[in-house]
Design an enzyme around this catalytic site. Structure first.
Site, PDB file in Angstrom:
ATOM      1  CB  THR A   1      47.770  36.104  39.627  1.00 30.12           C
ATOM      2  OG1 THR A   1      48.554  36.289  41.036  1.00 30.12           O
ATOM      3  CG2 THR A   1      46.501  35.851  40.083  1.00 30.12           C
TER       4      THR A   1
ATOM      5  CB  SER B   1      42.714  39.967  47.293  1.00 29.36           C
ATOM      6  OG  SER B   1      43.202  39.850  46.064  1.00 29.36           O
TER       7      SER B   1
ATOM      8  CE1 TYR C   1      44.600  40.817  39.937  1.00 29.75           C
ATOM      9  CE2 TYR C   1      45.858  39.812  41.715  1.00 29.75           C
ATOM     10  CZ  TYR C   1      45.560  40.323  40.416  1.00 29.75           C
ATOM     11  OH  TYR C   1      46.508  39.939  39.397  1.00 29.75           O
ATOM     12  CG  HIS C   2      45.084  37.093  44.476  1.00 30.14           C
ATOM     13  ND1 HIS C   2      45.326  38.057  45.383  1.00 30.14           N
ATOM     14  CD2 HIS C   2      46.138  37.149  43.642  1.00 30.14           C
ATOM     15  CE1 HIS C   2      46.427  38.492  45.332  1.00 30.14           C
ATOM     16  NE2 HIS C   2      46.934  37.780  44.102  1.00 30.14           N
TER      17      HIS C   2
ATOM     18  CE  LYS D   1      44.756  38.617  36.862  1.00 29.72           C
ATOM     19  NZ  LYS D   1      45.403  38.746  35.499  1.00 29.72           N
TER      20      LYS D   1
END
Length: 384
Positions: free
Chosen positions: A144, A179, A181-182, A185
């Site tokens: 991402t 976040s 989530y990031h 990644k």
């Protein structure tokens, strides 16, 4: 080539699996179907009616004659994963199989922990399965652009050459994720980079921007093949969300000032980028990074474009600036490079009035499925 699409029941994964199958690749889908479960957890549903994965695959075979193998299970279960990979014997693995929502990861401690365990452990398991049985397999991993954050310098593609105290080196580009989530990644990227270096694996990380659109040539062939279109405050992405809001007469939900600038791309370009990466594999021991987007827009830019397109179709579209539930810069410098995929032959579909009209008409068709209670953001990055 045999290509295993992990997460092939999801938004990007389903479109990619059908696209590759239509192009003559032998495709397998591996998915634990959790994306459907998360919707039921949140009490929301995709705008479009999604058939069970088995029926989708059967319909695809009926229409095209192409078979897609299905493996239902969880990549955090290593024994299942390794057995499925041995059975399918892929030449390339396309990895979409992660929890992909920043708001979902910020709901509470449980969702943050789940996101990181699911994403990081799943990716580690794939790396070990490749090392043990398929060391020449090429991993194409969906990353991402959010890994980079919004630095006050140009964003390069994965690496940056730095001169410091008279010495020079090329290093991984600094990460400033926004976040949990990031962050997951970023952990994935580090783990894949390390695995390539020590085991000689080959991997391409596609740092994707925000994807919009719903139709590809394949998903548009039959309503049974239709793709997801999320509009809720947890899984809905900006442009898709705005078009659905416009179609039902809800003011467009711009967070804060709307100056947040991001990379965007059409889902038709997502599937093409995957094919380009597969056809041009990384060398053994190499961890490549491609920035996968075609245009840069601010959130305010998108809202104004949707307002203009909606008004031309006779819709009364308003824009509301909400208090931003996220902690992020709302006005900032943003200049990201994206030349690698273009150099390898990507011919982008740029955002146009006709695409916006198509997306608005699509949203209009299914607007009776919208639950207006799910539109406004409910997850805050701030301490309660």
């Amino acid at each position: 080539m045999k290509v295993l699409v992990i997460g092939g029941d999801g938004y990007c994964g389903w479109a990619t699996a059908l696209y590759l199958s239509n192009k003559g690749y032998e495709v397998g889908i591996l998915d634990n179907l959790s994306r459907r479960y998360w919707d039921s957890q949140l009490g929301v549903d995709t705008l479009t009616p999604i058939a069970p994965i088995q029926k989708r695959i059967q319909r695809w075979k009926d229409l095209t004659g192409n078979n897609i193998d299905l493996f239902v299970g969880d990549i955090t279960d290593y024994s299942f994963l390794s057995q499925a990979i041995r059975q399918f014997e892929p030449g390339a693995i396309v990895h979409f199989g992660e929890q992909r929502s920043a708001p979902y990861s910020m709901i509470d401690r449980e969702h943050a922990v789940f996101t990181q365990v699911n994403n990081v452990v799943g990716t580690l398991n794939i790396l070990y399965a490749m090392k043990e049985d398929f060391p020449d397999c090429h991993l194409v991993k969906l990353g991402t652009m959010g890994e980079y954050g919004t630095p006050n310098i140009d964003i390069e593609e994965g690496y940056i050459t730095i001169e410091h105290n008279g010495r020079k080196d090329t290093l991984p580009y600094p990460k400033q994720p926004g976040s949990f989530y990031h962050l997951s990644k970023v952990h994935d990227s580090h783990n894949i980079h390390f695995a390539c270096k020590i085991w000689g694996l080959r991997a391409t990380d596609l740092n994707q921007g925000v994807v919009y659109g719903v139709l590809t040539d394949e998903t548009g062939m039959d309503e049974m093949l239709i793709n997801r279109l999320d509009y809720d405050g947890v899984f809905g992405t900006a442009l898709n969300r705005f078009c659905i809001q416009a179609a039902i007469g809800h003011p467009l939900t711009v967070y804060g000032k709307g100056g947040q600038t991001r990379g965007f791309l059409d889902i038709r370009d997502t599937v093409r980028c995957i094919e380009i990466a597969i056809n041009n594999p990384a060398e053994s021991g190499k961890f490549r990074v491609f920035n996968q987007f075609t245009e840069l827009f601010s959130i305010e830019d998108l809202a104004l474009m949707v307002k203009k397109a909606g008004n031309s179709l006779g819709l009364n579209v308003e824009i509301n600036h909400l208090e931003n539930p996220r902690i992020e810069l709302e006005e900032h410098y943003f200049n990201a490079k994206n030349t690698n995929l273009l150099d390898l032959g990507l011919q982008p579909h740029y955002l146009s009035d006709s695409l916006l009209d198509s997306l608005l008409n699509f949203a209009e068709k299914y607007k009776d499925r919208v639950d207006q209670e799910q539109i406004l953001p409910k997850v805050s990055w701030r301490r309660s």
